[in-house]
Design a protein around this motif. Structure first.
Motif, mmCIF file in Angstrom:
data_model
loop_
_atom_site.group_PDB
_atom_site.id
_atom_site.type_symbol
_atom_site.label_atom_id
_atom_site.label_comp_id
_atom_site.label_asym_id
_atom_site.label_seq_id
_atom_site.Cartn_x
_atom_site.Cartn_y
_atom_site.Cartn_z
ATOM 1 N N GLY A 1 0.880 -1.293 -0.068
ATOM 2 C CA GLY A 1 0.295 0.331 -0.119
ATOM 3 C C GLY A 1 0.667 1.172 -0.259
ATOM 4 O O GLY A 1 0.766 2.296 0.444
ATOM 5 N N PHE A 2 2.111 1.048 -0.833
ATOM 6 C CA PHE A 2 3.132 2.549 -0.022
ATOM 7 C C PHE A 2 3.043 3.267 -1.850
ATOM 8 O O PHE A 2 3.666 1.679 -2.775
ATOM 9 C CB PHE A 2 4.610 2.508 0.144
ATOM 10 C CG PHE A 2 4.565 1.790 1.760
ATOM 11 C CD1 PHE A 2 3.926 2.773 2.337
ATOM 12 C CD2 PHE A 2 4.567 0.149 2.453
ATOM 13 C CE1 PHE A 2 3.455 2.357 3.255
ATOM 14 C CE2 PHE A 2 4.915 0.265 3.362
ATOM 15 C CZ PHE A 2 3.825 1.190 4.568
ATOM 16 N N ALA A 3 2.248 3.779 -2.188
ATOM 17 C CA ALA A 3 2.426 4.343 -3.117
ATOM 18 C C ALA A 3 3.508 5.213 -3.788
ATOM 19 O O ALA A 3 3.620 4.587 -5.044
ATOM 20 C CB ALA A 3 0.721 5.415 -3.363
ATOM 21 N N HIS A 4 4.280 5.727 -2.781
ATOM 22 C CA HIS A 4 5.476 6.336 -3.528
ATOM 23 C C HIS A 4 6.792 5.357 -3.407
ATOM 24 O O HIS A 4 7.265 5.877 -1.987
ATOM 25 C CB HIS A 4 5.431 7.614 -2.944
ATOM 26 C CG HIS A 4 4.385 8.084 -2.427
ATOM 27 N ND1 HIS A 4 4.019 9.304 -3.475
ATOM 28 C CD2 HIS A 4 3.608 8.739 -1.938
ATOM 29 C CE1 HIS A 4 2.794 9.451 -3.265
ATOM 30 N NE2 HIS A 4 1.915 9.297 -2.454
ATOM 31 N N CYS A 5 7.646 5.154 -3.672
ATOM 32 C CA CYS A 5 8.517 3.845 -4.378
ATOM 33 C C CYS A 5 9.277 4.290 -5.314
ATOM 34 O O CYS A 5 8.971 4.644 -6.318
ATOM 35 C CB CYS A 5 7.975 2.314 -3.890
ATOM 36 S SG CYS A 5 6.946 1.584 -3.216
ATOM 37 N N TRP A 6 10.471 4.671 -5.151
ATOM 38 C CA TRP A 6 11.897 5.727 -5.993
ATOM 39 C C TRP A 6 13.023 4.605 -6.368
ATOM 40 O O TRP A 6 13.139 3.806 -5.132
ATOM 41 C CB TRP A 6 11.057 6.218 -5.757
ATOM 42 C CG TRP A 6 10.872 7.533 -4.872
ATOM 43 C CD1 TRP A 6 10.128 7.528 -3.665
ATOM 44 C CD2 TRP A 6 9.571 7.791 -6.131
ATOM 45 N NE1 TRP A 6 8.832 8.519 -3.835
ATOM 46 C CE2 TRP A 6 8.513 8.575 -4.780
ATOM 47 C CE3 TRP A 6 9.244 7.906 -7.319
ATOM 48 C CZ2 TRP A 6 7.092 9.101 -5.682
ATOM 49 C CZ3 TRP A 6 8.233 8.759 -8.067
ATOM 50 C CH2 TRP A 6 7.702 9.091 -7.129
ATOM 51 N N THR A 7 13.695 4.342 -7.265
ATOM 52 C CA THR A 7 15.053 4.618 -6.651
ATOM 53 C C THR A 7 15.378 6.134 -6.768
ATOM 54 O O THR A 7 14.645 6.802 -6.611
ATOM 55 C CB THR A 7 15.870 3.899 -7.828
ATOM 56 O OG1 THR A 7 15.165 5.280 -9.030
ATOM 57 C CG2 THR A 7 15.011 3.007 -8.116
#
Length: 336
Positions: free
Chosen positions: A210-216
């Motif tokens: 549910g974590f919508a903000h996932c980045w490299t």
């Protein structure tokens, strides 16, 4: 009884040992679940700093994230503990020094650490610990959750140190067990949670929670972060965390790199930022149990597989169990 023992770097196996007896002030626990931790991996590889500085020595019986049921108590222990489901604190202070007397027993210079430093761990059928280290588990916290209390306490302390409030934006670097638990507790606090990682599969798993903000690092948006929680083992990220945090914000360091990290304190001072280090779950164990019990945080999806003692050595060597999901945590049931 059967116990998993580390004999030296890369040398480990299941052996027969004498079962523990409850000494004065102690309880013996029938172990139900044990979590495999990054610290256990470093013990297996011989890279743990405690081994390098001589504080820990082989042989070591690891296992410090555990749950079980009290089977026996020693002299001076309330017999009401018998039969109770429990987990236990890893850090065991001397109880006499200044730090212990002011409630910082987890920072005691002469402390023992279950499964790491001076005391046998839980990767065995039974475990002996001081009764004062026990925390009772309510029925709503099953054995799997009980073995996730110790890492959860570390994560909760990191989130508390970040001083998050509703609407704050926090960046969590390193989406392993501690990082994802910190993300869960930060979400419970009302923060907008961003997760930074390197492996697309790991970030995909974080998104499934549910974590919508996932980045490299390459895709990370240029937005203000009131706090950054570094739960990674990347030596470059402590300095990058100071770059990413807002002026006046907080950087929390809970991950440890294998080699020293360089941090320009001028960058920290010129941002009027706060840097906090976190060692140990001890002060937050009870609150973590409460969060699991009321369902406000549910870390069960973090368990990738549950294995037996005979499968621990390959796991520590880096072989994932064939039934493992993409989740980060491996659990062990010491007895069939």
């Amino acid at each position: 009884m059967r116990a998993f023992v580390l004999h030296g770097p890369g040398r480990a196996g299941v052996v027969e040992v004498e079962p523990p007896v409850a000494g004065p002030g102690e309880a013996v626990v029938d172990v139900a679940r044990v979590g495999v931790c990054g610290t256990d991996v470093e013990l297996y590889s011989g890279e743990l700093q405690y081994l390098r500085d001589g504080r820990s020595r082989f042989p070591v019986r690891p296992g410090h994230e555990w749950s079980g049921r009290v089977a026996a108590v020693g002299a001076g222990v309330d017999p009401g503990w018998l039969g109770r489901r429990v987990m236990g604190d890893t850090m065991l202070g001397c109880r006499a020094c200044r730090r212990c007397r002011v409630g910082r027993q987890h920072l005691c210079e002469d402390r023992e650490e279950v499964g790491i430093l001076g005391r046998a761990g839980a990767l065995a059928a039974r475990l002996a610990v001081p009764a004062r280290s026990l925390h009772p588990l309510p029925e709503t916290v099953d054995d799997a959750l009980g073995a996730l209390v110790e890492p959860g306490g570390n994560a909760l302390r990191a989130v508390r140190a970040a001083r998050l409030g509703p609407g704050d934006r926090v960046l969590v670097t390193g989406p392993g067990t501690i990082g994802l638990l910190a993300a869960m507790f930060a979400r419970r606090a009302g923060a907008e949670v961003h997760v930074l990682g390197r492996d697309p599969a790991t970030l995909e798993f974080a998104a499934s929670l549910g974590f919508a903000h996932c980045w490299t690092a390459e895709s990370l948006p240029s937005v203000p972060y009131e706090a950054v929680i570094d739960a990674s083992n990347a030596e470059s990220l402590p300095a990058r965390a100071v770059e990413w945090v807002e002026p006046g914000g907080t950087v929390v360091y809970i991950g440890l790199a294998g080699t020293p990290s360089l941090l320009d304190t001028r960058a920290l001072a010129l941002k009027d930022a706060t840097a906090v280090g976190i060692l140990s779950a001890s002060p937050a164990l009870a609150a973590t149990i409460t969060a699991y019990a009321d369902g406000s945080v549910d870390p069960r999806p973090l368990i990738a597989a549950t294995i037996g003692l005979d499968e621990v050595a390959p796991t520590l060597a880096g072989t994932r169990p064939p039934t493992a999901t993409k989740a980060p945590k491996i659990h062990v049931t010491p007895t069939p």
